[in-house]
Write a protein that holds these residues in place. Structure first.
Motif, PDB file in Angstrom:
ATOM      1  N   LEU A  86       0.700  -0.874  -0.020  1.00 31.89           N
ATOM      2  CA  LEU A  86       0.160   0.097   0.054  1.00 31.89           C
ATOM      3  C   LEU A  86       1.158   1.049  -0.018  1.00 31.89           C
ATOM      4  O   LEU A  86       0.334   2.071  -0.718  1.00 31.89           O
ATOM      5  N   LEU A 141      -0.704   5.420   7.435  1.00 32.75           N
ATOM      6  CA  LEU A 141       0.738   4.776   6.125  1.00 32.75           C
ATOM      7  C   LEU A 141       1.242   5.781   5.472  1.00 32.75           C
ATOM      8  O   LEU A 141       1.803   6.616   5.495  1.00 32.75           O
ATOM      9  N   SER A 144      -9.072  -3.045   8.916  1.00 35.19           N
ATOM     10  CA  SER A 144      -7.272  -2.726   8.352  1.00 35.19           C
ATOM     11  C   SER A 144      -7.271  -1.580   7.368  1.00 35.19           C
ATOM     12  O   SER A 144      -5.897  -0.748   7.378  1.00 35.19           O
ATOM     13  N   ASP A 198      -4.626   1.062   8.026  1.00 35.22           N
ATOM     14  CA  ASP A 198      -3.720   1.863   6.997  1.00 35.22           C
ATOM     15  C   ASP A 198      -3.675   3.428   6.811  1.00 35.22           C
ATOM     16  O   ASP A 198      -2.992   3.960   5.779  1.00 35.22           O
TER      17      ASP A 198
END
Length: 215
Positions: free
Chosen positions: A67, A162, A155, A159
């Protein structure tokens, strides 16, 4: 560890502002990835010539890329071809691209799990393929997919952290700004961030379990 100083109102307010950005990015990415994921899954499930093969290649490519690389590509690489996205939009776009590929596989698995006999019965009763997909296959598949889809959304929420790499002012970014001002703030701020993530993600898990048991 300076808990009193770390948990002063200006710091708490700054963290909450970051958490709001986290939730906004996650909400938009969840909505878009769910819609695109269903579309991709249906295209692959119905085996539309050429398009289904293109979607297969796309999904496999995206699923096997980190990702972080997608975030970099969307924010930095696209600028070279004249597509300049703001940090918020770039984060949403990157998460949507990545998560829609993941969601499409969950949805496709759910579609394939519906008993063939029900499909044949629906067609025999006069429903065409589109009606069968809409009224018979998709509703059953979506009910079965609730737990894995919610897990994927959890999730996705995690995420979002990030996106700190492109300076999105989300929870982790704002937390880092705070504890960079004083070393004794590091553990208190990270603990508070962990609690904030846990509360939201645990709530989503509880909702998923209740929905599963209510089927």
């Amino acid at each position: 560890m300076d808990f009193a100083g770390a948990y002063s109102w200006p710091n708490i307010k700054y963290l909450l502002e970051g958490f709001l950005v986290t939730l906004e990015v996650a909400a938009l990415a969840i909505l878009l990835s769910f819609v695109f994921g269903i579309i991709i899954a249906i295209i692959r499930y119905t085996k539309i010539p050429v398009l289904s093969q293109v979607m297969f290649v796309w999904v496999e490519m995206i699923r096997n890329l980190p990702l972080l690389l997608i975030i970099f590509f969307v924010y930095f690489a696209l600028r070279d071809v004249g597509i300049k996205l703001e940090v918020f939009s770039a984060a949403v776009a990157a998460l949507t691209i990545f998560e829609s590929a993941m969601i499409s596989e969950i949805v496709r698995s759910g579609l394939m799990s519906v008993d063939k006999g029900q499909i044949e019965a629906a067609r025999a009763s006069g429903l065409n393929y589109t009606q069968t997909l809409r009224y018979i296959i998709l509703p059953q598949a979506l009910r079965r997919m609730v737990p894995p889809i919610v897990s994927q959304f959890i999730s996705l929420l995690k995420d979002t952290s990030l996106a700190i790499i492109i300076a999105l002012p989300e929870l982790m970014h704002n937390g880092q700004v705070i504890y960079n001002t004083k070393i004794t703030y590091v553990i208190p701020i990270l603990l508070l961030i962990a609690v904030m993530y846990f509360v939201v993600n645990f709530s989503l898990s509880v909702i998923a379990r209740r929905l599963e048991h209510s089927r």
